[in-house]
Design a protein around this motif. Structure first.
Motif, mmCIF file in Angstrom:
data_model
loop_
_atom_site.group_PDB
_atom_site.id
_atom_site.type_symbol
_atom_site.label_atom_id
_atom_site.label_comp_id
_atom_site.label_asym_id
_atom_site.label_seq_id
_atom_site.Cartn_x
_atom_site.Cartn_y
_atom_site.Cartn_z
ATOM 1 N N PHE A 151 -3.501 9.922 2.360
ATOM 2 C CA PHE A 151 -4.524 9.382 1.455
ATOM 3 C C PHE A 151 -3.936 7.980 1.189
ATOM 4 C CE2 PHE A 151 -4.717 14.010 0.984
ATOM 5 C CZ PHE A 151 -6.208 14.157 0.726
ATOM 6 N N ASP A 152 -4.857 7.318 0.580
ATOM 7 C CA ASP A 152 -4.635 5.737 0.525
ATOM 8 C C ASP A 152 -4.405 5.487 -0.844
ATOM 9 O OD1 ASP A 152 -7.050 5.641 -0.723
ATOM 10 O OD2 ASP A 152 -7.922 4.177 0.769
ATOM 11 N N ASP A 153 -4.214 4.342 -1.581
ATOM 12 C CA ASP A 153 -3.956 4.101 -3.062
ATOM 13 C C ASP A 153 -5.244 4.798 -3.938
ATOM 14 O OD1 ASP A 153 -1.428 2.846 -2.500
ATOM 15 O OD2 ASP A 153 -2.636 0.730 -2.604
ATOM 16 N N GLU A 154 -6.477 4.747 -3.281
ATOM 17 C CA GLU A 154 -7.466 5.124 -3.924
ATOM 18 C C GLU A 154 -7.849 6.617 -3.765
ATOM 19 O OE1 GLU A 154 -10.870 2.722 -3.546
ATOM 20 O OE2 GLU A 154 -9.356 0.936 -3.234
ATOM 21 N N GLN A 155 -6.850 7.332 -3.201
ATOM 22 C CA GLN A 155 -7.039 8.662 -2.918
ATOM 23 C C GLN A 155 -8.202 9.299 -1.971
ATOM 24 O OE1 GLN A 155 -4.349 11.209 -3.671
ATOM 25 N NE2 GLN A 155 -3.514 9.258 -3.996
ATOM 26 N N ARG A 156 -8.466 8.261 -1.071
ATOM 27 C CA ARG A 156 -9.309 8.390 0.066
ATOM 28 C C ARG A 156 -8.676 9.011 1.135
ATOM 29 N NH1 ARG A 156 -11.793 2.628 0.035
ATOM 30 N NH2 ARG A 156 -10.209 2.085 0.384
ATOM 31 N N MET B 299 0.949 -1.260 0.346
ATOM 32 C CA MET B 299 0.123 -0.045 0.083
ATOM 33 C C MET B 299 0.900 1.088 0.024
ATOM 34 S SD MET B 299 -2.695 1.430 2.598
ATOM 35 C CE MET B 299 -3.919 0.413 2.006
ATOM 36 N N THR B 300 0.358 2.281 -0.767
ATOM 37 C CA THR B 300 1.109 3.279 -0.781
ATOM 38 C C THR B 300 0.277 4.482 -0.389
ATOM 39 O OG1 THR B 300 2.335 2.830 -2.987
ATOM 40 C CG2 THR B 300 2.386 4.830 -2.498
ATOM 41 N N LEU B 301 0.947 5.366 0.664
ATOM 42 C CA LEU B 301 0.098 6.405 1.291
ATOM 43 C C LEU B 301 0.842 7.736 0.942
ATOM 44 C CD1 LEU B 301 0.007 5.408 4.910
ATOM 45 C CD2 LEU B 301 -1.833 5.373 3.319
ATOM 46 N N THR B 302 -0.263 8.589 0.440
ATOM 47 C CA THR B 302 0.558 9.942 -0.104
ATOM 48 C C THR B 302 0.217 10.996 1.203
ATOM 49 O OG1 THR B 302 -0.236 9.363 -2.309
ATOM 50 C CG2 THR B 302 0.020 11.721 -1.785
ATOM 51 N N LEU B 303 0.946 11.798 1.484
ATOM 52 C CA LEU B 303 0.915 12.688 2.391
ATOM 53 C C LEU B 303 0.701 14.074 1.578
ATOM 54 C CD1 LEU B 303 3.312 11.680 5.145
ATOM 55 C CD2 LEU B 303 0.950 11.332 5.255
ATOM 56 N N GLN B 304 0.025 14.765 2.260
ATOM 57 C CA GLN B 304 -0.068 16.347 1.521
ATOM 58 C C GLN B 304 -0.431 17.382 2.884
ATOM 59 O OE1 GLN B 304 -3.506 16.766 -1.047
ATOM 60 N NE2 GLN B 304 -3.886 19.128 -0.677
#
Length: 80
Positions: A22-27, A1-6
């Protein structure tokens, strides 16, 4: 799983530096807040201000850095 931080400013009243995760599905799955250096409990650490979905209602831990926070969030979201 890739998490994105903003980056985000969070209106907590004192500690405003935050990150949305945000998770892989940008949730949106979590909001992290960096505690100020003046914080008496965990100065300078990252705090799970809010968790959503599988992270909702669990203890709100602190992390010494964002990599540790991402690892912890990813582990909880990967559990079946």
């Amino acid at each position: 799983m890739t998490l994105t931080l903003q980056p985000v400013r969070v209106a907590t009243g004192f500690d405003e530096e935050g990150m949305m995760a945000f998770d892989d599905e940008q949730r949106l799955v979590a909001v992290l807040v960096r505690l100020s250096d003046e914080n008496e409990v965990a100065p300078g650490q990252w705090y799970l201000e809010a968790g959503f979905g599988r992270l909702e209602g669990i203890n709100r831990p602190t992390f010494s850095n964002l990599d540790m926070a991402k690892d912890w969030i990813g582990q909880r979201l990967s559990r079946t």
